[in-house]
Design an enzyme around this catalytic site. Structure first.
Site, PDB file in Angstrom:
ATOM      1  N   SER A  58       0.856  -1.188   0.000  1.00 54.06           N
ATOM      2  CA  SER A  58       0.000   0.000   0.000  1.00 54.06           C
ATOM      3  C   SER A  58       0.896   1.243   0.000  1.00 54.06           C
ATOM      4  O   SER A  58       1.741   1.375  -0.884  1.00 54.06           O
ATOM      5  CB  SER A  58      -0.933  -0.044   1.219  1.00 54.06           C
ATOM      6  OG  SER A  58      -1.830   1.045   1.212  1.00 54.06           O
ATOM      7  N   HIS A  84      -2.540  -0.963  -3.304  1.00 57.77           N
ATOM      8  CA  HIS A  84      -3.687  -0.106  -3.027  1.00 57.77           C
ATOM      9  C   HIS A  84      -3.514   1.208  -3.788  1.00 57.77           C
ATOM     10  O   HIS A  84      -2.637   2.009  -3.469  1.00 57.77           O
ATOM     11  CB  HIS A  84      -3.813   0.185  -1.536  1.00 57.77           C
ATOM     12  CG  HIS A  84      -4.106  -1.028  -0.704  1.00 57.77           C
ATOM     13  ND1 HIS A  84      -3.915  -1.055   0.657  1.00 57.77           N
ATOM     14  CD2 HIS A  84      -4.600  -2.252  -1.047  1.00 57.77           C
ATOM     15  CE1 HIS A  84      -4.254  -2.242   1.130  1.00 57.77           C
ATOM     16  NE2 HIS A  84      -4.676  -2.987   0.104  1.00 57.77           N
ATOM     17  N   ASP A 130      -4.312  -5.245   5.824  1.00 58.74           N
ATOM     18  CA  ASP A 130      -4.641  -6.075   4.668  1.00 58.74           C
ATOM     19  C   ASP A 130      -3.463  -6.988   4.348  1.00 58.74           C
ATOM     20  O   ASP A 130      -2.311  -6.563   4.361  1.00 58.74           O
ATOM     21  CB  ASP A 130      -4.961  -5.178   3.463  1.00 58.74           C
ATOM     22  CG  ASP A 130      -5.484  -5.962   2.272  1.00 58.74           C
ATOM     23  OD1 ASP A 130      -5.949  -7.101   2.470  1.00 58.74           O
ATOM     24  OD2 ASP A 130      -5.449  -5.414   1.152  1.00 58.74           O
TER      25      ASP A 130
END
Length: 346
Positions: free
Chosen positions: A166, A193, A286
């Site tokens: 991310s 992300h 995540d």
């Protein structure tokens, strides 16, 4: 209290951002600026902890301003704010050391600012925890490996590398993919992300810098050695038992779409011990559940170490879940990946 500076040539957007930031008890807006030159002068007076920086501005634009910020003795974490047609400029800003970015959609900002708030506030808080620096990694070139491995079962049993990341991911991925040799005998799947509209530009940029082929994944793409597929923004990506990409827009998980967990779980279920999972820099948690699935089905897990991860949320969550085999600094991941694959294919 985290001190924030908002830089945008639109008084309306400055006001919207100020209202969102000051609605959070941990944040305060210490200054606003109408352009880059104004911002650089006010930085000296106010010394913010985090800056939100618009890209398109008169006098001195966001990219020029970011360059000056990164030259400071102690650079300030900066979140870029960009229109969708500024994709390449956003990529340049990330290369220069911007922490992350927020896209301006056609509805930006709408009367309902909850979505913007849910994106902006966590990024500001994460940015405040890091010390920005221009990315620099001591990555060793990797020699071709086609003569080091057995071709037995390569067509049907090739390894599958799954990468989840991310904030800080674009820089980390650029430290890995470009050094992977053209004859890399494994498929690569990536969840970064990133909002819709930016992943294709990012994949194209990685492709230009890499020996392997890198592309934004499309429905029905087939995984294969030497091909890296990047999940498109706003779509979850899974791989079915036949090795085909399946995209969907089911609800967000952990507030994100694409979700690392979705990809990792599908690979663990369908490809078991062929999977090597890698969790790198990023906010949130995540990937931890997905890595647990990879481990449960006989796969291998690598987590980026705290010494190189820009944000340690995702790697830290995987470690807390005990979902890993190795913790490595970023610059050691490519070489170790090659060693793992060589051993599996011999």
């Amino acid at each position: 209290m985290i001190k924030v500076m908002i830089v945008d040539d639109s008084p309306f957007i400055r006001r919207i951002f100020k209202n969102i930031v000051e609605h959070d008890k941990e944040l305060t807006v210490i200054a606003t600026a109408k352009d880059g030159q104004d911002a650089l002068e006010k930085i000296q007076e106010n010394r913010p902890d985090v800056i939100t920086l618009d890209i398109d501005m008169p006098v001195k634009n966001g990219l020029e301003t970011l360059k000056e910020i990164m030259k400071m003795e102690k650079p300030i974490p900066t979140i870029m704010v960009s229109a969708l047609d500024n994709r390449e400029t956003v990529m340049k800003a990330l290369d220069l050391g911007a922490f992350d970015f927020i896209p301006k959609t056609e509805q930006f900002p709408s009367t309902d600012t909850s979505s913007l708030s849910n994106t902006l506030i966590p990024k500001i808080k994460a940015a405040a925890q890091i010390e920005p620096k221009i990315p620099s990694y001591d990555i060793k070139p990797i020699s071709p490996i086609k003569d080091k491995i057995s071709k037995k079962d390569l067509k049907s049993k090739f390894p599958i590398v799954a990468i989840g990341t991310s904030s800080g991911g674009p820089k980390a991925l650029k430290a890995i993919l470009p050094v992977i040799p053209a004859d890399f005998p494994a498929a690569i799947l990536i969840v970064q992300h990133m909002p819709a509209g930016f992943t294709k530009s990012f994949a194209d940029r990685l492709n230009q810098e890499s020996a392997i082929k890198v592309k934004e994944a499309a429905e029905g793409d087939i995984i294969q050695p030497g091909l890296a597929l990047l999940a498109p923004g706003d779509y979850h990506m899974q791989i079915d038992k036949d090795g085909r990409v399946r995209l969907d827009q089911t609800p967000t998980v952990w507030g994100v779409r694409p979700c690392v967990d979705h990809l990792f779980k599908s690979l663990a279920k369908n490809f078991k011990d062929r999977v090597i999972g890698i969790i790198m820099t990023g906010m949130g948690k995540d990937g931890a559940e997905g890595m647990k699935a990879v481990k449960k089905h006989g796969g291998y897990g690598i987590v980026e170490s705290e010494e190189t991860a820009l944000v340690y949320g995702m790697p830290g969550a995987a470690i807390k879940a005990n979902a890993y085999d190795e913790i490595l600094p970023l610059h050691q991941i490519p070489e170790q990946l090659i060693k793992l694959i060589e051993r599996r294919l011999q």
